[in-house]
Motif scaffolding. Structure first.
Motif, short mmCIF file in Angstrom:
data_model
loop_
_atom_site.label_atom_id
_atom_site.label_comp_id
_atom_site.label_asym_id
_atom_site.label_seq_id
_atom_site.Cartn_x
_atom_site.Cartn_y
_atom_site.Cartn_z
N LEU A 15 0.82 -1.23 0.00
CA LEU A 15 0.00 0.00 0.00
C LEU A 15 0.84 1.26 0.00
O LEU A 15 0.36 2.36 0.33
N GLY A 16 2.13 1.11 -0.33
CA GLY A 16 2.98 2.30 -0.43
C GLY A 16 3.30 2.87 0.94
O GLY A 16 3.41 2.13 1.92
N SER A 17 3.44 4.19 1.01
CA SER A 17 3.85 4.79 2.28
C SER A 17 3.00 6.00 2.59
O SER A 17 2.26 6.50 1.74
N GLN A 18 3.09 6.42 3.83
CA GLN A 18 2.32 7.58 4.26
C GLN A 18 3.27 8.70 4.70
O GLN A 18 4.33 8.46 5.27
N ASN A 36 -16.90 -21.21 1.89
CA ASN A 36 -15.66 -20.61 1.40
C ASN A 36 -15.30 -19.47 2.36
O ASN A 36 -16.18 -18.73 2.79
N ILE A 37 -14.02 -19.36 2.66
CA ILE A 37 -13.62 -18.35 3.62
C ILE A 37 -12.64 -17.36 2.99
O ILE A 37 -11.71 -17.77 2.29
N LYS A 38 -12.90 -16.10 3.22
CA LYS A 38 -11.94 -15.08 2.82
C LYS A 38 -11.51 -14.32 4.07
O LYS A 38 -12.23 -14.27 5.07
N PHE A 39 -10.33 -13.76 3.98
CA PHE A 39 -9.82 -12.94 5.08
C PHE A 39 -9.42 -11.57 4.54
O PHE A 39 -8.83 -11.49 3.46
N ILE A 40 -9.77 -10.54 5.28
CA ILE A 40 -9.13 -9.25 5.04
C ILE A 40 -8.58 -8.79 6.39
O ILE A 40 -9.31 -8.53 7.34
N LEU A 41 -7.25 -8.80 6.47
CA LEU A 41 -6.58 -8.48 7.74
C LEU A 41 -5.70 -7.25 7.53
O LEU A 41 -4.90 -7.20 6.61
N GLU A 42 -5.86 -6.28 8.41
CA GLU A 42 -5.05 -5.07 8.25
C GLU A 42 -4.18 -4.81 9.48
O GLU A 42 -4.36 -5.45 10.53
N GLY A 43 -3.24 -3.86 9.34
CA GLY A 43 -2.31 -3.55 10.43
C GLY A 43 -2.33 -2.07 10.79
O GLY A 43 -1.41 -1.56 11.42
N MET A 44 -3.41 -1.38 10.39
CA MET A 44 -3.46 0.07 10.65
C MET A 44 -4.80 0.49 11.26
O MET A 44 -5.15 1.67 11.21
N GLU A 45 -5.53 -0.45 11.85
CA GLU A 45 -6.86 -0.10 12.36
C GLU A 45 -6.79 0.97 13.44
O GLU A 45 -7.56 1.93 13.44
N GLU A 46 -5.87 0.79 14.37
CA GLU A 46 -5.78 1.74 15.50
C GLU A 46 -5.33 3.12 15.01
O GLU A 46 -5.49 4.12 15.73
N ALA A 47 -4.74 3.17 13.83
CA ALA A 47 -4.29 4.45 13.27
C ALA A 47 -5.26 4.95 12.21
O ALA A 47 -4.90 5.72 11.33
N GLY A 48 -6.52 4.50 12.27
CA GLY A 48 -7.54 5.04 11.37
C GLY A 48 -7.70 4.27 10.07
O GLY A 48 -8.24 4.80 9.10
N SER A 49 -7.22 3.02 10.04
CA SER A 49 -7.40 2.17 8.84
C SER A 49 -6.96 2.87 7.56
O SER A 49 -7.67 2.87 6.55
N VAL A 50 -5.77 3.49 7.65
CA VAL A 50 -5.19 4.15 6.48
C VAL A 50 -5.19 3.17 5.30
O VAL A 50 -4.75 2.05 5.43
N ALA A 51 -5.70 3.58 4.18
CA ALA A 51 -5.67 2.82 2.91
C ALA A 51 -6.70 1.71 2.81
O ALA A 51 -6.85 1.11 1.75
N LEU A 52 -7.44 1.40 3.89
CA LEU A 52 -8.42 0.32 3.82
C LEU A 52 -9.56 0.64 2.86
O LEU A 52 -9.92 -0.16 1.99
N GLU A 53 -10.13 1.84 3.03
CA GLU A 53 -11.30 2.20 2.22
C GLU A 53 -10.95 2.14 0.72
O GLU A 53 -11.71 1.61 -0.08
N GLU A 54 -9.77 2.68 0.40
CA GLU A 54 -9.34 2.69 -0.99
C GLU A 54 -9.23 1.26 -1.54
O GLU A 54 -9.65 0.98 -2.66
N LEU A 55 -8.67 0.38 -0.70
CA LEU A 55 -8.50 -1.00 -1.15
C LEU A 55 -9.85 -1.70 -1.33
O LEU A 55 -10.07 -2.42 -2.31
N VAL A 56 -10.76 -1.49 -0.38
CA VAL A 56 -12.08 -2.14 -0.48
C VAL A 56 -12.79 -1.65 -1.73
O VAL A 56 -13.39 -2.42 -2.48
N GLN A 57 -12.68 -0.36 -1.98
CA GLN A 57 -13.28 0.23 -3.19
C GLN A 57 -12.70 -0.45 -4.44
O GLN A 57 -13.43 -0.83 -5.35
N ARG A 58 -11.38 -0.62 -4.45
CA ARG A 58 -10.69 -1.19 -5.60
C ARG A 58 -11.08 -2.66 -5.81
O ARG A 58 -11.14 -3.15 -6.93
N GLU A 59 -11.28 -3.36 -4.66
CA GLU A 59 -11.54 -4.81 -4.72
C GLU A 59 -13.02 -5.14 -4.72
O GLU A 59 -13.40 -6.32 -4.71
N LYS A 60 -13.84 -4.10 -4.73
CA LYS A 60 -15.30 -4.28 -4.66
C LYS A 60 -15.79 -5.31 -5.68
O LYS A 60 -16.55 -6.22 -5.33
#
Lengths: 492, 492
Positions: B73-76, B166-190
């Motif tokens: 997801l690049g950098s911030q 069938n099981i899918k996982f979406i696991l992130e590492g930035m939730e406590e910091a406001g889920s940086v980049a999550l929304e963009e990714l979900v939008q992209r993977e919609k």
């Protein structure tokens, strides 16, 4: 029997001497400003500098021929456990002729902290003259005025003229840090050092004008309140508790919002009842003050004051109580976002007091008012109100002998009658001297309104410093004259 | 055509397996808790730990047989100019049988900061069991629940049983910091990753009880406001300006005091008009919640709540908007005394939103109200109101298939019907998934009310962790069953 009148032309000679030696006087001020005598920061190096400053001043007074007593005041315990020595207070005496009045000069030689990168255009501890302005920390607050008094004495000495008054000095090095140990010493010396004193002069505030001298005859007092509203010691999360609590901040803003209306009128019942009524004489004094309202508004960077006339403005600054809300401790105060419900908050406000407001009456009125407001809210929180500081207002009788003498001296030196002013802020020292010694106290400022005391680029104008030295010399002569006139001859 | 039913006794075998391997599961949690994967502090060392955590999780999923994609997801850019890499979001997939429903699990592997001397009784990154409680940062938020889901899958795998979903996982590492980049990714993977998803499960909040499980079907939104009142940028001294100014703090406390009354009722006109009416069905749900009001009050250390019944309390936490005043920026906020008139102050408050409150309508109502109150004061100060954060409320249909499946699974594992709960705080992720993917979203918490997420001594009970693993296993089976029942057979 009066003491012999001063030789004719003495005043001219004194003025001439002061004018001729002004560079020398500025040089001494430079030496004093060079000492970083900061008292408020509990740093041993700085405290040492205050000691060095006091020694320098004591030497200077001894050199003038004064008997100097540097009173050891022990040490103070800092909140962090560190112990710091308190700089001595200088009690000095020059002359003790019972036929002369005795005037005691109060001044302080400690300064507020200052650093070049705070926004100073010159090095703060290197007195620098630019366009007749002498920039440096302590130049106007209070080293300049102390030296002006000393310059006046030294002019008499240099011209081998008898001083028309006995002079005492009380000089301290802890004023900016709350005058630690001063009250105790004044109390102790009340019947010794102060017993022979007739007049006390303080020169530690400013004119309200850049050019017109002033005499100060009153300062407002201050009563500082804290109102705590507590639900619990810890904060809450506004998501998990928002909607089911009496939130302390909601209680507190209601309490603080009940104190003063948008026209500045204090809403605490009875608070104006004790205020001495504003007299016609006072109103006339306000009319004569040299204050350009529009210029003052602009230099204050204020869009609009609550009042449109000079008289109303000055009355509300000097003669009416005012209430200011300072802030809140315990709530979220940082930039950004935090969704907190503070569990315990402390609102802080203070009321500036005027004659004849009584501290304990004010305290009761505030407590009763807040309790009434809080009780109507039917909140389950706990409210605690406390007055954490109470300082009396001070006012002097402007018909006192030394006020008359100072007025005449000002007229002689500056060619105008002084602004008769008060100070909206609280200067506890005037009240302290008045209350303990019961002597006449006068504030005779030398600094101009734009001197920037406590601020960056503090300065004293060379003109104020030199004219101030002449003013004090003229004041000695006038005081001697006025003092002898007021006394029935049978005394001698 | 339905998929073949699970072999009889499978559930018992799965439960037995989980019970027998519980120490192994706790050991894995210990390894995960040992990683200080703090996302909120922009410290390169900590950010590296988040990366290490994501790699560990990816390896774990691969080991289970999942196809794992760690999306770079690049950098911030941080406010201080520093650039920090954003940890990858893991998208993983286990099975893609078109005859089975697909459930996607969301979780996060970053944690809040924790230090022993914050008041932890055990080392925060060393999972420590005391009386059946597993203490450690991230134990309940959110490493424990993520592993419980993985444990459930691994039980099927170990028993060589076909996964019923069938099981899918979406696991992130930035939730406590406001889920940086999550929304963009979900939008992209919609239309890619999410196109085949039927259900999304989030397990990232808590029960309202210590023992009774819960299902969460709604969270409040939040609109955060700042109201600035400015006279000038610098502060004033209350002695020299008190009495002649419209003081910004007086304006601000009046503004803040106009927002909510002492019974918690919001005073902004029209604010309740948009609220969906509280139904009888909802009231019945509230009656059934396992909440001992007196115990809750005591554990909250609150003298008294605004409401005396469980139903009213829950309605005001979950279904009514609430307004909290958080604090003031720019005023005096430290301990002690300062006689300042703040020149510019910013009040901060927020309103928790419920269905169907519209953010921009709320924004307008707040602005109009504050402008009306301010204009009545006739103050010369400038007021500026801004909504700096707007998060929609989220609500789910509790008759959705996955809610029915989860209810049955809970009944099977715990022997009780779950509390059907909402959360008074704002969990933007549920709304984010719902709004973008248009899929059914459910929150299925595993942690008990006293787990202390974000706090010192965070823990998850061993019982919750192990029963939670069983719950997820039972949920897979129930979801498969309910899902097939809801579909008309003609589909196949």
């Amino acid at each position: 029997m009066l003491s012999s009148p001063p030789p004719s032309g003495l005043l001219e000679k004194l003025f001439q001497y002061i004018d001729l030696h002004q560079d020398e006087f500025v040089q001494t001020l430079k030496e004093w400003v060079a000492i970083e005598s900061v008292s408020v920061q509990p740093i041993p190096r700085l405290r040492q500098e205050v000691f060095r400053m006091m020694t320098l001043a004591a030497d200077k007074l001894q050199h003038l021929g004064a008997r100097v007593d540097s009173v050891d005041l022990g040490s103070q315990q800092m909140p962090d456990g560190q112990s710091l020595p308190i700089p001595p207070i200088i009690l000095a005496e020059l002359g003790n002729d019972p036929k002369k009045p005795t005037v005691c000069f109060y001044g302080h030689l400690d300064v507020q902290p200052a650093q070049k990168d705070d926004g100073w255009l010159t090095a703060p501890y290197m007195l620098t003259e630019v366009d007749g302005k002498l920039y440096g920390r302590g130049a106007t607050d209070n080293k300049g005025p102390v030296l002006a008094w000393i310059n006046a004495v030294s002019a008499f000495r240099a011209l081998e003229q008898d001083l028309p008054v006995n002079i005492k000095f009380i000089l301290e090095g802890m004023e900016e840090a709350g005058s630690v140990a001063l009250e105790e010493l004044v109390q102790r010396e009340k019947d010794r050092f102060f017993s022979s004193v007739d007049y006390i002069v303080i020169s530690d505030n400013l004119w309200v004008s850049q050019r017109k001298p002033a005499l100060t005859y009153g300062t407002r007092g201050n009563s500082y309140f804290m109102v705590e509203v507590k639900c619990r010691d810890q904060d809450f999360h506004s998501g998990t508790f928002g909607g089911i609590l009496n939130e302390p901040m909601a209680d507190l803003v209601a309490l603080l919002g009940s104190l003063v209306d948008s026209s500045g009128h204090i809403l605490i019942p009875g608070i104006y009842d004790q205020m001495a009524p504003l007299t016609e004489e006072e109103k006339t004094l306000y009319e004569n003050i040299d204050l350009d309202l529009e210029e003052y508004r602009k230099s204050s960077q204020v869009e609009k004051f609550l009042f449109d006339t000079k008289e109303e403005l000055l009355a509300h600054l000097w003669r009416y109580p005012s209430l200011s809300i300072h802030g809140i401790e315990g709530a979220f105060d940082e930039p950004g976002i935090k969704t907190v419900i503070p569990g315990r908050v402390i609102g802080k406000f203070s009321i500036r007091l005027v004659p004849h407001m009584n501290l304990s009456v004010v305290e009761n009125q505030v407590k009763q008012h807040l309790e009434a407001v809080f009780s109507k809210r039917n909140s389950s929180n706990k409210m605690t109100v406390s007055m954490v500081l109470g300082l009396h207002p001070w006012t002097a009788n402007i018909s006192d002998t030394q006020y008359l003498a100072a007025k005449r001296a000002i007229k002689t030196v500056f060619g105008v009658d002084p602004d008769m002013i008060q100070d909206g802020s609280t200067i506890p020292i005037a009240k302290l001297f008045q209350a303990i010694t019961q002597k006449s106290v006068m504030m005779l400022p030398l600094g101009a309104v734009d001197d920037g005391e406590h601020s960056q680029n503090e300065k004293i104008n060379r003109w104020n410093y030199i004219q101030g030295s002449k003013l004090f010399a003229a004041f000695f002569l006038e005081l001697s004259k006025q003092h002898s006139q007021q006394l029935p001859s049978s005394v001698f």
